[in-house]
Design an enzyme around this catalytic site. Structure first.
Site, PDB file in Angstrom:
ATOM      1  N   GLU A 175     -22.420 -85.700   7.637  1.00  9.04           N
ATOM      2  CA  GLU A 175     -20.961 -85.728   7.788  1.00  9.04           C
ATOM      3  C   GLU A 175     -20.484 -87.121   8.190  1.00  9.04           C
ATOM      4  O   GLU A 175     -20.269 -87.398   9.371  1.00  9.04           O
ATOM      5  CB  GLU A 175     -20.501 -84.699   8.828  1.00  9.04           C
ATOM      6  CG  GLU A 175     -20.683 -83.262   8.375  1.00  9.04           C
ATOM      7  CD  GLU A 175     -20.005 -82.244   9.296  1.00  9.04           C
ATOM      8  OE1 GLU A 175     -19.523 -82.618  10.392  1.00  9.04           O
ATOM      9  OE2 GLU A 175     -19.979 -81.049   8.913  1.00  9.04           O
TER      10      GLU A 175
ATOM     11  N   GLU B  38     -22.871 -76.801   4.263  1.00  8.75           N
ATOM     12  CA  GLU B  38     -22.652 -76.257   5.615  1.00  8.75           C
ATOM     13  C   GLU B  38     -21.314 -75.544   5.651  1.00  8.75           C
ATOM     14  O   GLU B  38     -20.308 -76.087   5.216  1.00  8.75           O
ATOM     15  CB  GLU B  38     -22.656 -77.417   6.620  1.00  8.75           C
ATOM     16  CG  GLU B  38     -22.943 -77.007   8.048  1.00  8.75           C
ATOM     17  CD  GLU B  38     -22.874 -78.188   9.017  1.00  8.75           C
ATOM     18  OE1 GLU B  38     -23.757 -79.068   8.966  1.00  8.75           O
ATOM     19  OE2 GLU B  38     -21.927 -78.218   9.820  1.00  8.75           O
TER      20      GLU B  38
HETATM   21  C1  IDC Z   1     -22.960 -78.613  16.493  1.00  7.62           C
HETATM   22  C2  IDC Z   1     -23.942 -77.724  17.203  1.00  7.62           C
HETATM   23  C3  IDC Z   1     -23.903 -78.001  18.679  1.00  7.62           C
HETATM   24  C4  IDC Z   1     -24.068 -79.479  18.942  1.00  7.62           C
HETATM   25  C5  IDC Z   1     -23.031 -80.247  18.157  1.00  7.62           C
HETATM   26  C6  IDC Z   1     -23.146 -81.749  18.340  1.00  7.62           C
HETATM   27  O1  IDC Z   1     -23.679 -76.367  16.923  1.00  7.62           O
HETATM   28  O2  IDC Z   1     -24.936 -77.294  19.344  1.00  7.62           O
HETATM   29  O3  IDC Z   1     -23.907 -79.744  20.317  1.00  7.62           O
HETATM   30  O4  IDC Z   1     -23.189 -79.944  16.782  1.00  7.62           O
HETATM   31  O5  IDC Z   1     -24.111 -82.288  17.554  1.00  7.62           O
HETATM   32  C7  IDC Z   1     -20.680 -79.714  12.071  1.00  7.62           C
HETATM   33  C8  IDC Z   1     -21.947 -80.490  12.226  1.00  7.62           C
HETATM   34  C9  IDC Z   1     -22.925 -79.740  13.106  1.00  7.62           C
HETATM   35  C10 IDC Z   1     -22.208 -79.023  14.232  1.00  7.62           C
HETATM   36  C11 IDC Z   1     -21.329 -77.950  13.619  1.00  7.62           C
HETATM   37  C12 IDC Z   1     -20.632 -77.067  14.666  1.00  7.62           C
HETATM   38  O6  IDC Z   1     -22.550 -80.842  10.998  1.00  7.62           O
HETATM   39  O7  IDC Z   1     -23.865 -80.664  13.594  1.00  7.62           O
HETATM   40  O8  IDC Z   1     -23.161 -78.414  15.091  1.00  7.62           O
HETATM   41  N1  IDC Z   1     -20.359 -78.602  12.758  1.00  7.62           N
HETATM   42  O9  IDC Z   1     -19.808 -77.828  15.477  1.00  7.62           O
HETATM   43  N2  IDC Z   1     -19.659 -80.021  11.307  1.00  7.62           N
HETATM   44  C13 IDC Z   1     -18.674 -79.139  11.515  1.00  7.62           C
HETATM   45  C14 IDC Z   1     -19.110 -78.208  12.443  1.00  7.62           C
END
Ligand code: IDC
Length: 353
Positions: free
Chosen positions: A182, A274
């Site tokens: 991302e 995702e």
């Molecule tokens: C989130 C994880 C969380 C972590 C956070 C920071 O669920 O445990 O603390 O990342 O890295 C994304 C990202 C993905 C995110 C997810 C939910 O690719 O890494 O995971 N998310 O927030 N993009 C949109 C949502």
């Protein structure tokens, strides 16, 4: 798979009926000739056996015979946090009970990930590719850059990592490379420049694997920065056999995002690597109604998708309840949160390939 051909499914049903408790013994049992059963066992086929080496064909993903297909599966959580959710039993459940076509191997770079121990994390990815392969699933190698949001910051690390991965696995037919999870706070042209650096690095060692390219503003095709997919449509990456990624979280990303995906799918190859049924935090209430709208669109346009995430993190988007890993049980629904029950059902729906 794991996935059974109709005859095999009937045979499995017949076998299950043999173990039906007396109270349910009135269930009609399909009649199976012994010869048919033998044949059925031989017809059991995994997603990779059925489809072989994938390639991008026009706007879609196609199998080895040029047929358009849709992959559906799950993303791991960060390997630095939830590696214990990826073991023999959980991956067996993903392949055989969830009937997933694809496992996304989500390797963070920062936040305690790859940069802290490249050897350890590269070996974890090697191992998980082998695990997916053994079960006949496709494997997406996800370079999970997130913070910082400019993929160029991690370019030399990405070169080292992808060179080793591509060298080791180039003989396999089930690997897809996702080169930037991302990108954020960075222009499309900077992302595109990064893609122009890293795609040839991969192709030098593994020429035929599809490559998935992240898009501006957390892989929203620019929408989360107020842009549109036209910046990609008008200035595509200069490489063949690639797709662009689009991520959404249904309780946050409403109509304009859905419209963007609908429009973009008719202009560029898109892979949803995702998505969540909840908010972009990966937590909070699920919006299953809007999630279903996205899934209907993706079925109609044959857009492949992967759900976030296959772990027992406390957040609502982690499919297992806290404490499920590493012991399970992983099959069935007893340890699933609501999002897990919902998405398992939708992954299990028979494929049309
Ligand atoms: C989130 C994880 C969380 C972590 C956070 C920071 O669920 O445990 O603390 O990342 O890295 C994304 C990202 C993905 C995110 C997810 C939910 O690719 O890494 O995971 N998310 O927030 N993009 C949109 C949502």
């Amino acid at each position: 798979m794991p996935r059974l051909a109709p005859l095999a499914a009937a045979a499995a049903f017949a076998a299950a009926c043999l173990h039906t408790p007396l109270a349910q013994a009135a269930t009609p049992q399909p009649v199976q000739e012994p010869a048919a059963q033998e044949q059925a066992v031989q017809q059991a086929v995994t997603p990779v056996q059925a489809n072989g080496q994938l390639r991008v064909c026009g706007l879609r993903l196609c199998n080895q015979n040029g047929k358009q297909i849709q992959l559906r599966g799950m993303s791991s959580h960060g390997l630095q946090w939830y590696h214990q959710c990826l073991n023999t039993a959980s991956l067996d459940a993903l392949a055989n009970d969830w009937r997933a076509d694809v496992l996304r191997i989500s390797m963070y770079i920062q936040e305690g990930g790859y940069e802290t121990n490249p050897r350890l994390f590269t070996d974890r990815v090697h191992n998980l590719i082998e695990q997916a392969t053994a079960r006949g699933m496709y494997a997406i190698v996800d370079w999970h850059m997130l913070t910082p949001g400019d993929p160029n910051v991690n370019l030399s690390r990405a070169r080292t990592f992808f060179t080793e991965i591509a060298r080791r696995h180039n003989g396999k037919n089930n690997v897809l490379y996702e080169i930037a999870n991302e990108p954020n706070g960075v222009s499309w042209s900077a992302i595109r420049n990064y893609a122009h650096q890293i795609i040839p690095t991969i192709r030098q060692h593994d020429p035929d694997a599809p490559v998935l390219v992240g898009t501006r503003a957390w892989s929203s095709l620019g929408v989360s920065d107020g842009a549109t997919e036209s910046e990609v449509v008008n200035n595509p990456v200069n490489a063949a056999n690639i797709m662009y990624t689009f991520h959404f979280y249904a309780a946050t990303h409403d109509g304009p995002y859905l419209d963007t995906l609908r429009r973009a799918a008719d202009r560029i190859p898109v892979f949803v690597t995702e998505f969540g049924t909840q908010t972009a935090s990966g937590d909070g209430a699920n919006n299953f109604a809007r999630s279903q709208q996205y899934l209907d669109l993706m079925a109609q346009k044959k857009i492949s998708w992967v759900n976030w995430n296959f772990s027992d993190d406390h957040r609502s988007g982690a499919v297992f309840t806290t404490g499920t890993c590493p012991g399970g049980p992983f099959a069935g629904t007893s340890r699933l949160k609501p999002a897990g029950v919902w998405v398992r059902d939708r992954i299990r729906t028979p494929d049309d390939f």
